[in-house]
Enzyme design. Structure first.
Site, PDB file in Angstrom:
ATOM      1  N   CYS A 365     -51.929 -47.244 -81.848  1.00 41.10           N
ATOM      2  CA  CYS A 365     -51.648 -48.280 -81.020  1.00 41.10           C
ATOM      3  C   CYS A 365     -52.381 -47.983 -79.587  1.00 41.10           C
ATOM      4  CB  CYS A 365     -50.205 -48.673 -80.567  1.00 41.10           C
ATOM      5  SG  CYS A 365     -49.381 -47.255 -80.399  1.00 41.10           S
ATOM      6  N   HIS A 500     -44.480 -47.017 -78.479  1.00 42.36           N
ATOM      7  CA  HIS A 500     -45.468 -48.178 -78.586  1.00 42.36           C
ATOM      8  C   HIS A 500     -46.132 -48.416 -77.364  1.00 42.36           C
ATOM      9  CE1 HIS A 500     -47.468 -50.972 -81.159  1.00 42.36           C
ATOM     10  NE2 HIS A 500     -46.644 -52.000 -80.850  1.00 42.36           N
ATOM     11  N   ASP A 521     -50.712 -57.353 -79.799  1.00 42.73           N
ATOM     12  CA  ASP A 521     -49.786 -56.259 -80.314  1.00 42.73           C
ATOM     13  C   ASP A 521     -50.737 -55.840 -81.412  1.00 42.73           C
ATOM     14  OD1 ASP A 521     -48.280 -54.552 -81.483  1.00 42.73           O
ATOM     15  OD2 ASP A 521     -46.635 -55.616 -81.677  1.00 42.73           O
TER      16      ASP A 521
END
Length: 589
Positions: A365, A500, A521
């Site tokens: 991520c 995250h 996201d």
């Protein structure tokens, strides 16, 4: 008429006085210093001491004591004498212990009066007239005295007989039965005295005590001391055992703690891709092999995709398979068509969405958010002038760029955390690693730390206010209110929390004043994000609904944001590199 100064008795004459003193007082003054024997003559007392107390009289102190107990008139002789009347003569003999072996030595004959006078300390030659008057009585009394002395002397100094008489109570052997009798009587007297005071002997140390109570207390002291000693030994043993057990428990606890820490470290290494299980390339190959084994991919397709992967890795440029462009324009059109309860909307500049792929799923991520931010900078002045030669890199290339930044000296603490190595790993990166990368590219980045909740329920209203200020800072013109929907030229915000990271691409303000973040996201697949480009308002609304995050949705303990704020001159870059050695994010509040 003379009167005795000792007992005040009237005496008829001086001669009778001498006899009286000899018989009534002088003999009675004799007493044994070691027992109760008294009323005997000097010779009898001397014989008694040398036979019954022979072992006691050897010390100088005792000899002085014996000398003190005998009359003064005996001190002018070198050694004690016994006086006997034998064959009409006074004779001097050796001490009683030698009577059986030696014969008395004759001495000069003298009258009885002279002997008595020597004892009484008077001169026998000078007599008063009353003395001469009572000469007859004196003669009778002297004969009685001589007879009395003879009887005692005979008893004490009887000739040795062939038979010896041993004492039944000690080791003494007597030559005369009368002496033995007196000796035994002394034993009996001592026994009677000892029986009168009963002795209690301690069974542990043989110490005598006069009564049972004292003995009991003494024995209890023995038992208490033994108990204390036993308790002390037992306590010392227990203390040693307790220390040993404590040491073993401490060692076991340390081993368990070390084992637990090692297991947790391995989990963290695996979670953050630092367990040596391979990086982006190996993960893609493993997933394709799994698809072939399940029948979801034919071998020919596997080889084609593997060749494409090798080519993309060789160029270092992202293949664009997870990229979704044109989304910001679609969002701008959507909010203009759907006013509803939204009073203001701020959007960032044009930004492409990058999703995670088979090669970085679960850990990429941070790299994908960097790609989104870089895609926005490519479309804006003045960043595109510097970054035009830096196309959107793939994940292995991003890892290599971060390692190059570390080599330039940016964030040495972060480099040490990763052991200066990211390529070939699945290590997670965060806002500080992206900060290092932008610094090496001469882009000014700033990290802001919202280190604790500032609202009820663990929320972060300060974070939302800060984002609003970031987007609205350039929209107020000439004091007039901005339009309801504003698309700025600002790059998106990199938002990091534990586990995250996402990209903030916009902010909504509702009619009730509440704020809502709009997030890209990396975990959202390209097919889902592509629905924003559709003409179907319901489909677009569904995607926007998943992009919205209200304060109640962000309840992590800490959040960090990274924003790009222009370019760095060479001097500013060098200064920022030096400052990164003690890197600290700005903290709000």
């Amino acid at each position: 008429m003379p009167i005795c100064e000792i007992c005040s008795e009237d005496i008829a004459s001086e001669a009778d006085m001498k006899t009286h003193l000899l018989l009534s007082h002088l003999e009675n003054e004799m007493h044994c210093p070691f027992c109760s024997l008294s009323g005997v003559s000097y010779d009898e007392l001397s014989f008694h001491i040398n036979t019954a107390h022979v072992e006691t009289t050897n010390t100088p102190s005792v000899k002085a004591r014996v000398a003190h107990c005998v009359p003064a008139w005996t001190n002018d002789r070198e050694k004690p004498r016994t006086v006997t009347r034998k064959e009409g003569h006074w004779a001097e003999s050796l001490p009683p212990g030698t009577l059986s072996s030696q014969t008395p030595v004759p001495v000069a004959e003298s009258s009885t009066d002279a002997a008595v006078g020597s004892v009484c300390g008077t001169n026998s030659a000078t007599h008063s007239p009353e003395g001469r008057t009572h000469s007859k009585n004196t003669k009778d009394r002297q004969e009685s005295l001589e007879a009395h002395v003879a009887i005692k002397q005979k008893r004490l100094s009887s000739p040795r007989k062939e038979k010896l008489f041993p004492c039944p109570m000690c080791s003494l052997v007597c030559q005369d039965c009368f002496i033995l009798q007196e000796h035994v009587e002394l034993h009996l007297q001592e026994s009677a005295m000892n029986e009168g005071v009963k002795q209690y002997e301690c069974p542990l140390c043989s110490l005598p005590f006069p009564d049972a109570f004292s003995l009991q207390e003494h024995v209890e002291l023995h038992l208490d001391n033994d108990t204390d000693a036993a308790r002390g030994a037992e306590s010392s043993s227990d203390l040693t055992l307790a220390r040993q057990l404590q040491k073993e428990e401490e060692e076991q606890r340390k081993r368990q703690e070390a084992k637990r820490e090692a297991e947790e470290f391995k989990k963290l290494q695996k979670q953050f891709g630092m367990d040596g299980s391979g990086g982006y390339r190996k993960q893609i190959e493993r997933n394709m092999e799994r698809a072939v084994s399940r029948g979801n991919m034919v071998p020919a397709e596997f080889h084609i995709k593997r060749a494409e992967l090798m080519e993309s890795l060789a160029t270092g440029v992202d293949d664009g398979k997870t990229r979704t462009p044109g989304l910001m324009g679609a969002l701008y059109d959507y909010f203009r068509r759907e006013p509803r309860d939204t009073v203001h909307v701020w959007l960032c500049g044009e930004t492409d969405h990058y999703s995670s792929s088979e090669g970085d799923k679960g850990w990429g991520c941070g790299y994908r958010n960097f790609q989104m931010l870089l895609s926005s900078l490519h479309k804006q002045e003045p960043y595109n002038n510097i970054l035009s030669d830096v196309p959107i890199p793939n994940i292995p290339r991003v890892q290599a760029l971060i390692e190059e930044a570390w080599k330039q000296g940016v964030d040495p603490a972060g480099a040490a955390h990763f052991n200066h190595r990211l390529q070939g790993t699945r290590a997670w990166v965060g806002s500080t690693e992206i900060y290092s990368l932008f610094t090496s590219l001469s882009v000014n980045a700033r990290v802001v730390d919202f280190h604790k909740p500032t609202g009820q329920g663990g929320t972060h209203p300060c974070l939302f206010d800060w984002v609003k200020q970031y987007f609205s800072q350039s929209t107020t013109q000439n004091g007039r209110l901005p339009p309801r929907v504003v698309q700025t030229s600002l790059p998106p915000i990199y938002l990091q929390h534990q586990g995250h990271s996402r990209s903030v691409v916009g902010l909504e303000q509702k009619r009730n004043g509440s704020l809502c973040l709009l997030l890209f996201d990396p975990g959202c697949p390209p097919s889902e994000m592509a629905r924003l480009l559709e003409r179907d308002s319901a489909a677009v609304s569904a995607v926007v609904r998943r992009m919205r995050k209200f304060p109640s949705h962000l309840k992590h303990q800490q959040y960090q944001v990274l924003v790009v704020e222009g370019l760095l001159t060479p001097e500013q870059k060098q200064r920022q590199i030096v400052n990164s050695r003690t890197f600290r994010a700005d903290r709000i509040p």
